[in-house]
Write a protein that holds these residues in place. Structure first.
Motif, PDB file in Angstrom:
ATOM      1  N   ALA A  95      23.199  -7.312  51.383  1.00 23.87           N
ATOM      2  CA  ALA A  95      22.833  -8.468  52.202  1.00 23.87           C
ATOM      3  C   ALA A  95      22.512  -9.670  51.331  1.00 23.87           C
ATOM      4  CB  ALA A  95      21.635  -8.107  53.084  1.00 23.87           C
ATOM      5  N   TRP A  96      21.766  -9.451  50.233  1.00 24.33           N
ATOM      6  CA  TRP A  96      21.456 -10.563  49.333  1.00 24.33           C
ATOM      7  C   TRP A  96      22.716 -11.093  48.657  1.00 24.33           C
ATOM      8  CZ3 TRP A  96      17.290 -13.276  49.536  1.00 24.33           C
ATOM      9  CH2 TRP A  96      16.093 -12.703  49.961  1.00 24.33           C
ATOM     10  N   ARG A  97      23.633 -10.194  48.310  1.00 24.11           N
ATOM     11  CA  ARG A  97      24.883 -10.636  47.675  1.00 24.11           C
ATOM     12  C   ARG A  97      25.694 -11.495  48.633  1.00 24.11           C
ATOM     13  NH1 ARG A  97      30.075  -8.645  47.660  1.00 24.11           N
ATOM     14  NH2 ARG A  97      31.322  -9.140  45.802  1.00 24.11           N
ATOM     15  N   GLU A  98      25.754 -11.062  49.887  1.00 23.86           N
ATOM     16  CA  GLU A  98      26.504 -11.847  50.868  1.00 23.86           C
ATOM     17  C   GLU A  98      25.837 -13.194  51.085  1.00 23.86           C
ATOM     18  OE1 GLU A  98      29.241 -13.245  53.263  1.00 23.86           O
ATOM     19  OE2 GLU A  98      29.354 -11.414  52.066  1.00 23.86           O
ATOM     20  N   ALA A  99      24.506 -13.221  51.141  1.00 19.62           N
ATOM     21  CA  ALA A  99      23.812 -14.504  51.287  1.00 19.62           C
ATOM     22  C   ALA A  99      24.076 -15.408  50.088  1.00 19.62           C
ATOM     23  CB  ALA A  99      22.310 -14.258  51.448  1.00 19.62           C
ATOM     24  N   ALA A 100      24.123 -14.821  48.881  1.00 17.17           N
ATOM     25  CA  ALA A 100      24.396 -15.626  47.687  1.00 17.17           C
ATOM     26  C   ALA A 100      25.815 -16.173  47.715  1.00 17.17           C
ATOM     27  CB  ALA A 100      24.176 -14.779  46.433  1.00 17.17           C
ATOM     28  N   LEU A 101      26.783 -15.363  48.160  1.00 21.08           N
ATOM     29  CA  LEU A 101      28.159 -15.847  48.242  1.00 21.08           C
ATOM     30  C   LEU A 101      28.294 -16.967  49.262  1.00 21.08           C
ATOM     31  CD1 LEU A 101      30.151 -12.475  48.057  1.00 21.08           C
ATOM     32  CD2 LEU A 101      29.996 -14.251  46.299  1.00 21.08           C
ATOM     33  N   GLN A 102      27.624 -16.826  50.399  1.00 21.35           N
ATOM     34  CA  GLN A 102      27.690 -17.887  51.398  1.00 21.35           C
ATOM     35  C   GLN A 102      27.039 -19.166  50.890  1.00 21.35           C
ATOM     36  OE1 GLN A 102      26.001 -16.343  54.997  1.00 21.35           O
ATOM     37  NE2 GLN A 102      27.707 -14.951  55.406  1.00 21.35           N
ATOM     38  N   LEU A 103      25.909 -19.035  50.187  1.00 22.36           N
ATOM     39  CA  LEU A 103      25.265 -20.215  49.623  1.00 22.36           C
ATOM     40  C   LEU A 103      26.138 -20.850  48.539  1.00 22.36           C
ATOM     41  CD1 LEU A 103      21.556 -19.025  49.364  1.00 22.36           C
ATOM     42  CD2 LEU A 103      22.512 -20.681  50.977  1.00 22.36           C
ATOM     43  N   GLU A 104      26.820 -20.022  47.771  1.00 10.46           N
ATOM     44  CA  GLU A 104      27.698 -20.557  46.738  1.00 10.46           C
ATOM     45  C   GLU A 104      28.864 -21.325  47.356  1.00 10.46           C
ATOM     46  OE1 GLU A 104      30.342 -18.937  42.929  1.00 10.46           O
ATOM     47  OE2 GLU A 104      29.263 -17.552  44.229  1.00 10.46           O
ATOM     48  N   GLN A 105      29.436 -20.783  48.416  1.00  7.86           N
ATOM     49  CA  GLN A 105      30.530 -21.487  49.084  1.00  7.86           C
ATOM     50  C   GLN A 105      30.038 -22.792  49.711  1.00  7.86           C
ATOM     51  OE1 GLN A 105      32.270 -18.795  51.846  1.00  7.86           O
ATOM     52  NE2 GLN A 105      33.238 -17.537  50.285  1.00  7.86           N
ATOM     53  N   GLU A 106      28.879 -22.722  50.343  1.00  9.80           N
ATOM     54  CA  GLU A 106      28.345 -23.934  50.956  1.00  9.80           C
ATOM     55  C   GLU A 106      28.037 -24.987  49.898  1.00  9.80           C
ATOM     56  OE1 GLU A 106      24.673 -25.270  53.927  1.00  9.80           O
ATOM     57  OE2 GLU A 106      24.960 -23.178  53.332  1.00  9.80           O
ATOM     58  N   ASN A 107      27.512 -24.554  48.755  1.00 10.87           N
ATOM     59  CA  ASN A 107      27.215 -25.493  47.681  1.00 10.87           C
ATOM     60  C   ASN A 107      28.489 -26.138  47.153  1.00 10.87           C
ATOM     61  OD1 ASN A 107      25.737 -26.896  45.760  1.00 10.87           O
ATOM     62  ND2 ASN A 107      25.842 -25.227  44.276  1.00 10.87           N
ATOM     63  N   ALA A 108      29.555 -25.313  47.019  1.00 12.91           N
ATOM     64  CA  ALA A 108      30.820 -25.867  46.533  1.00 12.91           C
ATOM     65  C   ALA A 108      31.389 -26.896  47.518  1.00 12.91           C
ATOM     66  CB  ALA A 108      31.817 -24.739  46.296  1.00 12.91           C
ATOM     67  N   LYS A 109      31.268 -26.598  48.797  1.00  8.45           N
ATOM     68  CA  LYS A 109      31.764 -27.552  49.790  1.00  8.45           C
ATOM     69  C   LYS A 109      30.963 -28.851  49.753  1.00  8.45           C
ATOM     70  CE  LYS A 109      33.480 -24.074  53.037  1.00  8.45           C
ATOM     71  NZ  LYS A 109      33.316 -23.501  54.403  1.00  8.45           N
ATOM     72  N   LEU A 110      29.644 -28.726  49.603  1.00  2.00           N
ATOM     73  CA  LEU A 110      28.815 -29.925  49.566  1.00  2.00           C
ATOM     74  C   LEU A 110      29.063 -30.749  48.309  1.00  2.00           C
ATOM     75  CD1 LEU A 110      25.435 -28.512  50.927  1.00  2.00           C
ATOM     76  CD2 LEU A 110      27.096 -29.934  52.127  1.00  2.00           C
ATOM     77  N   LEU A 111      29.435 -30.078  47.216  1.00  2.00           N
ATOM     78  CA  LEU A 111      29.765 -30.831  46.016  1.00  2.00           C
ATOM     79  C   LEU A 111      31.094 -31.565  46.151  1.00  2.00           C
ATOM     80  CD1 LEU A 111      28.681 -28.310  43.205  1.00  2.00           C
ATOM     81  CD2 LEU A 111      27.527 -30.410  43.902  1.00  2.00           C
ATOM     82  N   ASP A 112      32.021 -30.967  46.879  1.00  2.00           N
ATOM     83  CA  ASP A 112      33.337 -31.592  47.043  1.00  2.00           C
ATOM     84  C   ASP A 112      33.336 -32.659  48.121  1.00  2.00           C
ATOM     85  OD1 ASP A 112      34.311 -29.992  45.058  1.00  2.00           O
ATOM     86  OD2 ASP A 112      35.073 -28.451  46.438  1.00  2.00           O
ATOM     87  N   LEU A 113      32.530 -32.460  49.144  1.00  2.00           N
ATOM     88  CA  LEU A 113      32.518 -33.380  50.273  1.00  2.00           C
ATOM     89  C   LEU A 113      31.196 -34.131  50.321  1.00  2.00           C
ATOM     90  CD1 LEU A 113      34.040 -31.026  52.967  1.00  2.00           C
ATOM     91  CD2 LEU A 113      35.243 -32.685  51.561  1.00  2.00           C
ATOM     92  N   ASN A 114      31.241 -35.331  50.830  1.00  2.00           N
ATOM     93  CA  ASN A 114      30.024 -36.131  50.954  1.00  2.00           C
ATOM     94  C   ASN A 114      30.078 -36.863  52.284  1.00  2.00           C
ATOM     95  OD1 ASN A 114      27.602 -37.259  50.393  1.00  2.00           O
ATOM     96  ND2 ASN A 114      28.385 -38.792  48.951  1.00  2.00           N
ATOM     97  N   ASN A 115      28.887 -37.072  52.850  1.00  2.00           N
ATOM     98  CA  ASN A 115      28.767 -37.776  54.133  1.00  2.00           C
ATOM     99  C   ASN A 115      29.564 -37.069  55.228  1.00  2.00           C
ATOM    100  OD1 ASN A 115      27.153 -39.747  52.953  1.00  2.00           O
ATOM    101  ND2 ASN A 115      28.961 -40.964  52.353  1.00  2.00           N
ATOM    102  N   VAL A 116      29.511 -35.752  55.227  1.00  2.00           N
ATOM    103  CA  VAL A 116      30.198 -34.972  56.253  1.00  2.00           C
ATOM    104  C   VAL A 116      29.157 -34.440  57.217  1.00  2.00           C
ATOM    105  CG1 VAL A 116      31.622 -32.949  56.717  1.00  2.00           C
ATOM    106  CG2 VAL A 116      32.061 -34.352  54.703  1.00  2.00           C
TER     107      VAL A 116
END
Length: 302
Positions: A95-116
């Motif tokens: 469960a923690w690994r899945e939460a970390a992967l989801q946070l990592e994906q969300e972080n990558a999206k937020l780094l690539d996109l802005n004002n979304v």
């Protein structure tokens, strides 16, 4: 015959008495030798023990074996308890690994996109599984939450890690969850890595197949599978499982949800999407007219 019995009694009775007397004298001698406090007697006792004790190791062999069996059984019990603890910890780590992967994906999206503008955060209500009506023809479970709790037909259901199914019937106090393994289940999915879209079709097995895949060669076992959100039934980016190659050489999904222990399920409160019935009204008439160039009439010569 009587004379022979009398002769045997005549010889056996004195012999028994003699043996008893010899045994008594022997025991008394051993007792006296064992109790006498003398250096010579002590050396004699040590010599006797050195001769007698080593050959009698076979007497202790059953006791030693029994002790080892008891020790091994206790060790086995400890191993069983440690194995159960490790299984619980492994489930928590997943469960923690899945939460970390989801946070990592969300972080990558937020780094690539802005004002979304992100979608509103999903809320959920937890229900207890009352009954499992799994059968060769239908895969579903019954929850103890219903219309009184605001449950709506079609909402997604998870077990805390992965997607389990959707609400397919709502009562006043209970609701039915149609599992992803049911033959009538169809879920639009995205295979991360290649980004391909497909359909997960239930077939009453724990590893449903992937259908309508455009480029199967680009998919590898182990790729994560999430919901695509197409069709508006399931929210996007809900974990479903991982790609696996079945024994029939078909691409299937190893579901992340633990179908063996469905006890508490989360019903996600999905917000309905806004429907656009008349796209033409998106542009205001005044704005459309203002966008047109003004035409002027040419002066007449007459």
């Amino acid at each position: 015959m009587a004379r022979e019995n009398q002769r045997e009694d005549t010889y056996s009775a004195p012999l028994r008495r003699l043996l008893v007397a010899v045994l008594v004298i022997l025991f008394l001698a051993i007792f006296l030798v064992w109790r006498i406090d003398s250096p010579r007697v002590e050396r004699f006792r040590s010599a006797v023990l050195d001769r007698v004790i080593p050959p009698m190791d076979w007497v202790m062999t059953p006791v030693t074996g029994l002790t080892r069996i008891i020790s091994d059984f206790q060790s086995y019990q400890r191993l069983v308890e440690q194995n159960a603890d490790l299984r619980r910890e492994l489930q928590q780590m997943k469960a923690w690994r899945e939460a970390a992967l989801q946070l990592e994906q969300e972080n990558a999206k937020l780094l690539d996109l802005n004002n979304v503008q992100l979608d509103p955060q999903l809320t959920y209500i937890t229900g207890i599984v009352l009954a499992d009506s799994g059968s060769p023809f239908r895969q579903s479970v019954l929850l103890n939450v219903g219309a009184r709790d605001g449950i709506t037909d079609g909402w997604a259901v998870m077990d805390g890690i992965g997607l389990v199914g959707r609400i397919s019937g709502v009562g006043q106090e209970t609701s039915r969850v149609l599992l992803l393994t049911d033959t009538s289940s169809r879920v639009p999915i995205i295979i991360q890595g290649s980004g391909q879209r497909a359909i997960l079709m239930g077939d009453n097995t724990r590893n449903p197949p992937i259908e309508f895949l455009e480029a199967p060669d680009q998919v590898r076992p182990g790729d994560r599978v999430v919901s695509s959100g197409d069709g508006g039934v399931f929210p996007a980016d809900l974990l479903i499982g991982q790609v696996a190659l079945g024994t029939d050489n078909r691409l299937r999904v190893r579901l992340s949800a633990d179908y063996e222990r469905l006890e508490f399920l989360r019903v996600l409160r999905s917000q309905p999407r806004e429907r656009i019935d008349d796209p033409g009204n998106l542009l205001a008439p005044n704005a459309a007219e203002a966008a047109l160039p003004e035409t002027t009439e040419a002066p007449s010569d007459g």
